[in-house]
Scaffold this motif. Structure first.
Motif, PDB file in Angstrom:
ATOM      1  N   SER A   1       4.886  -8.079  13.470  1.00 31.17           N
ATOM      2  CA  SER A   1       4.165  -7.325  12.448  1.00 31.17           C
ATOM      3  C   SER A   1       3.904  -5.920  12.987  1.00 31.17           C
ATOM      4  O   SER A   1       4.138  -5.646  14.168  1.00 31.17           O
ATOM      5  CB  SER A   1       2.835  -8.018  12.128  1.00 31.17           C
TER       6      SER A   1
ATOM      7  N   GLU B   1       0.856  -1.182   0.000  1.00 36.24           N
ATOM      8  CA  GLU B   1       0.000   0.000   0.000  1.00 36.24           C
ATOM      9  C   GLU B   1       0.899   1.242   0.000  1.00 36.24           C
ATOM     10  O   GLU B   1       1.789   1.357   0.845  1.00 36.24           O
ATOM     11  CB  GLU B   1      -0.881  -0.022   1.243  1.00 36.24           C
TER      12      GLU B   1
ATOM     13  N   ASN C   1       5.178  -1.239   8.162  1.00 35.28           N
ATOM     14  CA  ASN C   1       4.845   0.080   7.603  1.00 35.28           C
ATOM     15  C   ASN C   1       6.022   1.038   7.807  1.00 35.28           C
ATOM     16  O   ASN C   1       5.912   2.229   7.585  1.00 35.28           O
ATOM     17  CB  ASN C   1       3.547   0.637   8.200  1.00 35.28           C
TER      18      ASN C   1
ATOM     19  N   CYS D   1      -0.255  -6.553   8.580  1.00 38.43           N
ATOM     20  CA  CYS D   1       0.689  -5.575   8.031  1.00 38.43           C
ATOM     21  C   CYS D   1       2.100  -6.016   8.433  1.00 38.43           C
ATOM     22  O   CYS D   1       2.476  -5.942   9.603  1.00 38.43           O
ATOM     23  CB  CYS D   1       0.380  -4.177   8.575  1.00 38.43           C
TER      24      CYS D   1
ATOM     25  N   PHE E   1       1.306  -5.673   3.128  1.00 39.28           N
ATOM     26  CA  PHE E   1       0.270  -6.515   3.740  1.00 39.28           C
ATOM     27  C   PHE E   1       0.326  -7.921   3.152  1.00 39.28           C
ATOM     28  O   PHE E   1       0.611  -8.099   1.973  1.00 39.28           O
ATOM     29  CB  PHE E   1      -1.124  -5.928   3.476  1.00 39.28           C
TER      30      PHE E   1
ATOM     31  N   ALA F   1       3.494   0.307   2.952  1.00 36.09           N
ATOM     32  CA  ALA F   1       3.158  -0.693   3.963  1.00 36.09           C
ATOM     33  C   ALA F   1       2.882  -2.005   3.234  1.00 36.09           C
ATOM     34  O   ALA F   1       2.150  -2.027   2.243  1.00 36.09           O
ATOM     35  CB  ALA F   1       1.932  -0.258   4.761  1.00 36.09           C
TER      36      ALA F   1
END
Ligand SMILES: *Cc1c(COP(=O)(O)O)cnc(C)c1O
Length: 354
Positions: A297, A5, A325, A322, A246, A244
């Motif tokens: 995470s 993302e 990030n 995630c 995922f 980020a």
């Protein structure tokens, strides 16, 4: 499938931070480095964000990258062009693409009228011609009818607290002075000058802006700062990581304390737990977690060693997780730098701009 993302508001935030820190009055001096699939972030996605920010100048790795974004910038410099690339001839015919010339031989090889940027070694001793070959290079450029668009170097000491950074800046200043004399002698227009990447530009833009106009750098080649990082010991501008990662859940097991997980059973449960696998592994370019690594995470779920080629085990049953990030803690765990963690992510991982 995992996905990356890309946070567009973080990207624009970084752009404004870079602008304010490096070149508040001359936004045209900020160039974006998009090499290696925009450091793994997706070259098309990041190029489009850069276009929205009205950035005019980009640097890429090869002809394929350059052609994929050619309409989005005024000029794009190819740092590592290869004559063997299948699209090399197409690239030569694309007027806004500039080709790096890192050696005297490369000046012999480009066809006439090629737009080149001449790379000079100023102390990193990596790519580029020696300053003492500048005259020969100008001679070749003139004889072979090449278009000299830029003269540049790479100051590779921007992150370090010592004098090498300043020595290299002074060396490039001397190169610029010499180049201007040669331009006059050979009747060649002043090319653009550039030498600094993210950390170097943040450190030396003031020094540069105080030079006489014709000796100033015309561009700063900013890469990592756009992506939200700076790997410097002593500078900490308020940048925000823009990516980020995922991963989605594959399956879940309820396991007893003491259960072993993954290859050779290296992950051992300290209590009864719910463990799920997620669809990212070292085959996707994510680094391979090994025994004794304590990684979590972004939500704080423990990631268990060892990672497999296509999946990892995590102490949760969340439908998606995630993985990061902010890659700084991963970079530390793997004894590397954020650049490497990011640039490894495979191009087929979807990039979603939000
Ligand atoms: C990668 C690169 C940059 C960008 O460096 P950052 O540290 O990411 O800002 C600048 N110039 C050249 C020649 C590069 O190869």
């Amino acid at each position: 499938m995992p996905y990356l993302e890309i946070n567009s508001s973080h990207f624009f935030h970084n752009y404004h931070t870079i602008l304010e820190t490096i070149s508040p009055n001359k936004p045209q001096k900020i160039a974006i480095v998009l090499k290696d699939n925009a450091y793994g972030h997706g070259i098309l996605e990041i190029a489009n964000l850069a276009k929205q920010a009205n950035i005019q100048t980009a640097f890429v790795k090869n002809t394929q990258e350059a052609l994929s974004i050619a309409p989005l910038f005024n000029t794009i410099t190819i740092l590592y062009p290869s004559q063997n690339a299948p699209d090399f001839k197409t690239a030569l015919k694309t007027p806004n693409l500039y080709f790096c010339a890192p050696s005297l031989e490369s000046l012999q090889n480009y066809p006439q009228h090629t737009s080149i940027e001449l790379k000079i070694d100023s102390g990193m001793h990596r790519n580029g011609i020696s300053k003492t070959d500048l005259n020969t290079a100008f001679d070749l450029i003139k004889k072979r009818n090449l278009h000299l668009k830029g003269i540049f170097t790479h100051n590779g000491f921007g992150d370090d607290v010592n004098s090498a950074f300043y020595t290299q800046n002074m060396e490039f200043l001397a190169i610029k002075q010499e180049a201007l004399k040669l331009c006059q002698h050979y009747g060649i227009l002043r090319p653009r000058f550039h030498s600094l990447s993210s950390s170097g530009a943040m450190r030396a833009s003031q020094f540069d802006a105080n030079l006489p106009q014709e000796l100033q750098d015309d561009l700063y080649r900013v890469g990592i700062a756009f992506y939200g990082y700076l790997c410097s010991d002593f500078q900490n501008p308020p940048l925000k990581p823009i990516a980020a990662l995922f991963a989605n859940k594959i399956s879940t097991l309820k396991l007893k304390k003491g259960s072993n997980i993954g290859y050779s059973g290296m992950g051992i449960l300290e209590q009864d737990s719910i463990v799920s696998t997620y669809d990212i592994g070292y085959g996707d370019g994510f680094f391979r977690l090994r025994e004794n690594m304590q990684l979590h995470s972004a939500e704080g779920f423990r990631i268990l060693p060892r990672a497999s080629m296509d999946c990892i085990s995590i102490l949760t049953d969340a439908p998606k997780v995630c993985i990061f990030n902010d890659v700084r803690s991963l970079a530390k765990a793997f004894d590397t730098i954020p650049y490497e963690i990011l640039a490894h992510l495979h191009a087929y991982i979807p990039r979603i701009v939000v």
